[in-house]
Scaffold this motif. Structure first.
Motif, PDB file in Angstrom:
ATOM      1  N   UNK A 309      47.601  38.492   0.030  1.00 37.89           N
ATOM      2  CA  UNK A 309      47.271  39.869  -0.356  1.00 37.89           C
ATOM      3  C   UNK A 309      48.540  40.708  -0.469  1.00 37.89           C
ATOM      4  N   UNK A 310      49.454  40.472   0.446  1.00 36.58           N
ATOM      5  CA  UNK A 310      50.728  41.206   0.429  1.00 36.58           C
ATOM      6  C   UNK A 310      51.486  40.891  -0.862  1.00 36.58           C
ATOM      7  N   UNK A 311      51.492  39.615  -1.243  1.00 39.10           N
ATOM      8  CA  UNK A 311      52.142  39.223  -2.502  1.00 39.10           C
ATOM      9  C   UNK A 311      51.457  39.934  -3.671  1.00 39.10           C
ATOM     10  N   UNK A 312      50.112  39.905  -3.674  1.00 36.13           N
ATOM     11  CA  UNK A 312      49.385  40.517  -4.790  1.00 36.13           C
ATOM     12  C   UNK A 312      49.742  42.004  -4.932  1.00 36.13           C
ATOM     13  N   UNK A 313      49.857  42.702  -3.810  1.00 40.39           N
ATOM     14  CA  UNK A 313      50.182  44.132  -3.862  1.00 40.39           C
ATOM     15  C   UNK A 313      51.529  44.376  -4.527  1.00 40.39           C
ATOM     16  N   UNK A 314      52.411  43.400  -4.452  1.00 40.50           N
ATOM     17  CA  UNK A 314      53.747  43.596  -4.998  1.00 40.50           C
ATOM     18  C   UNK A 314      53.923  43.035  -6.395  1.00 40.50           C
ATOM     19  N   UNK A 315      53.100  42.070  -6.808  1.00 38.38           N
ATOM     20  CA  UNK A 315      53.294  41.485  -8.147  1.00 38.38           C
ATOM     21  C   UNK A 315      52.129  41.728  -9.085  1.00 38.38           C
ATOM     22  N   UNK A 316      50.990  42.176  -8.541  1.00 37.94           N
ATOM     23  CA  UNK A 316      49.748  42.216  -9.324  1.00 37.94           C
ATOM     24  C   UNK A 316      49.820  43.060 -10.582  1.00 37.94           C
ATOM     25  N   UNK A 317      50.655  44.104 -10.577  1.00 45.68           N
ATOM     26  CA  UNK A 317      50.752  44.962 -11.762  1.00 45.68           C
ATOM     27  C   UNK A 317      51.609  44.319 -12.851  1.00 45.68           C
ATOM     28  N   UNK A 318      52.556  43.506 -12.435  1.00 49.72           N
ATOM     29  CA  UNK A 318      53.574  43.037 -13.389  1.00 49.72           C
ATOM     30  C   UNK A 318      53.268  41.665 -13.978  1.00 49.72           C
ATOM     31  N   UNK A 319      52.531  40.836 -13.230  1.00 49.53           N
ATOM     32  CA  UNK A 319      52.209  39.499 -13.747  1.00 49.53           C
ATOM     33  C   UNK A 319      50.692  39.393 -13.877  1.00 49.53           C
ATOM     34  N   UNK A 320      50.224  38.338 -14.557  1.00 51.17           N
ATOM     35  CA  UNK A 320      48.789  38.159 -14.775  1.00 51.17           C
ATOM     36  C   UNK A 320      48.275  37.161 -13.734  1.00 51.17           C
ATOM     37  N   UNK A 321      47.717  37.685 -12.624  1.00 55.08           N
ATOM     38  CA  UNK A 321      47.210  36.803 -11.565  1.00 55.08           C
ATOM     39  C   UNK A 321      45.823  36.311 -11.973  1.00 55.08           C
ATOM     40  N   UNK A 322      45.687  34.992 -12.223  1.00 57.13           N
ATOM     41  CA  UNK A 322      44.410  34.449 -12.709  1.00 57.13           C
ATOM     42  C   UNK A 322      43.507  33.993 -11.564  1.00 57.13           C
ATOM     43  N   UNK A 323      44.079  33.706 -10.395  1.00 55.60           N
ATOM     44  CA  UNK A 323      43.237  33.252  -9.281  1.00 55.60           C
ATOM     45  C   UNK A 323      43.982  33.342  -7.962  1.00 55.60           C
ATOM     46  N   UNK A 324      43.211  33.544  -6.896  1.00 54.46           N
ATOM     47  CA  UNK A 324      43.663  33.211  -5.550  1.00 54.46           C
ATOM     48  C   UNK A 324      43.122  31.822  -5.235  1.00 54.46           C
ATOM     49  N   UNK A 325      43.909  31.012  -4.541  1.00 55.83           N
ATOM     50  CA  UNK A 325      43.428  29.717  -4.054  1.00 55.83           C
ATOM     51  C   UNK A 325      43.300  29.816  -2.539  1.00 55.83           C
ATOM     52  N   UNK A 326      42.170  29.346  -2.000  1.00 59.90           N
ATOM     53  CA  UNK A 326      42.013  29.421  -0.545  1.00 59.90           C
ATOM     54  C   UNK A 326      41.061  28.316  -0.107  1.00 59.90           C
TER      55      UNK A 326
END
Ligand SMILES: [Zn+2]
Length: 383
Positions: A309-326
């Motif tokens: 989640x911390x990563x997403x908060x920092x990259x989510x605007x700039x790259x196209x996140x297609x999925x979280x894997x868990x």
């Protein structure tokens, strides 16, 4: 300048500081910076107060409330058997507390009190009591805690000096005044009563340092200092049974305890805390580089917990996140920040990079063990 929450020493400046948004332990965002201060006098690390802390825990903090079965996974064995966190906590608490027959026990800051409920399943002689600063959990207590043994917002005066044991699981990291909290607990214990608490061990799980609502990041040195100040004798600090957490047992004593922390131990703990702050500074830098490299390209994030989640908060605007894997079965089919959560085996073919959102002490081994994540052309980006 801020005062140490454990020993009161003034700490002149933060060791770690990043601008808003801050990420909470329940994966919500707060519009405040994240700052960590390290106390060299007692070895404590601490974060700023969060805004409107009472409302956050009264109505905003509903951990594990949505489903009866939702529990965090503690471990998955080689044959796929899942151990849930509260089952492990219940077994550990019974072992560490060694409770007398018919013991009066209070879960203080109980939430749903699953740990205590599971303890009473194997020890039907125990007399469970629960307290929380929210009324959200009353329905979860109803079937197994007598009405007179439930308290919300404040503790009945008649409970003073009555309990054989009091537990607080993953509560003290959230409180602004941990020594005051321990004194409140002490007043509810009978003489020589036991206090068991669990808190994150930031050295075993560095992510804890960046959690906005974890105001306290204890070391063994600052645990000892806090307990002595509150009128407890430290008995055990177990940091192996629950990796990433301390399970601490202390006894109520009548005479003021000697402060058990040596200055060398405090300095070592402070150095370790500063090293962890440095790690997060470096992690922020790596993500900035990764974001530039993968700008507007498709990537996935491994881990839908705090690190991911911390990563997403920092990259989510700039790259196209297609999925979280868990790997957590409870998250299968869910979305997180509007992004689908998939099993690692289902990594979308279009992803060009996988950002690894795991405890950095365990990340490389965890990823190496999954052949489907070693696809040619898939870059791994590590914190
Ligand atoms: Zn201090």
């Amino acid at each position: 300048m801020t005062a140490c929450r454990v020993c009161g020493t003034n700490i002149s400046s933060p060791t770690y500081e990043v601008p808003a948004p801050a990420l909470t332990s329940i994966m919500t965002l707060l519009d405040v910076p994240t700052r960590v201060f390290v106390c060299a006098a007692c070895g404590h690390a601490q974060s700023d107060d969060i805004p409107d802390i009472q409302a956050f825990y009264d109505t905003g903090y509903r951990i594990s409330l949505n489903s009866e079965d939702h529990d965090q996974i503690f471990a998955v064995s080689a044959d796929g058997t899942i151990t849930y966190r509260t089952d492990h906590q219940a077994a550990l608490a019974l072992r560490l507390l060694d409770l007398p027959d018919g013991a009066l026990i209070l879960d203080y800051g109980a939430a749903k009190a699953d740990t205590l409920r599971k303890m009473t399943v194997s020890r039907s002689d125990l007399r469970p009591h629960v307290f929380d600063v929210s009324s959200d959990y009353a329905a979860a207590w109803q079937s197994w805690v007598p009405q007179a043994a439930q308290a919300t917002y404040s503790v009945p005066g008649a409970w003073q000096e009555t309990f054989d044991a009091i537990m607080s699981h993953f509560v003290i990291e959230h409180v602004a005044d941990p020594v005051g909290f321990m004194r409140e607990v002490r007043a509810l214990l009978r003489p020589d009563g036991a206090f068991l608490f669990s808190i994150p061990d930031v050295a075993g799980n560095p992510g804890d340092m960046a959690v906005a609502d974890h105001l306290n990041h204890f070391s063994e040195a600052s645990i000892a200092h806090a307990l002595a100040s509150a009128g407890f004798q430290l008995q055990t600090i177990d940091k192996t049974s629950f990796p990433g957490a301390f399970f601490v047992v202390a006894r109520r004593i009548e005479m003021p305890a000697q402060t058990a922390t040596s200055s060398a131990a405090a300095e070592d703990a402070a150095k370790q805390a500063r090293d962890i702050c440095d790690f997060w500074d470096q992690a922020s830098g790596k993500l900035r580089d990764g974001t530039q490299h993968y700008a507007r390209r498709k990537v996935a994030i491994y881990g839908a917990g705090f690190y991911g989640s911390w990563i997403y908060c920092r990259i989510g605007q700039a790259v196209d996140v297609v999925a979280f894997l868990d790997r957590n079965e409870n998250m299968k089919g869910a979305t997180h920040f509007g992004i689908p959560v998939l099993s690692p085996e289902d990594l979308p073919a279009e992803a060009e990079a996988l950002f690894i959102g795991l405890n950095p002490l365990k990340a490389r081994a965890a990823i190496a063990a999954q052949p489907w994540l070693q696809r040619p052309g898939l870059d791994h980006v590590w914190l």
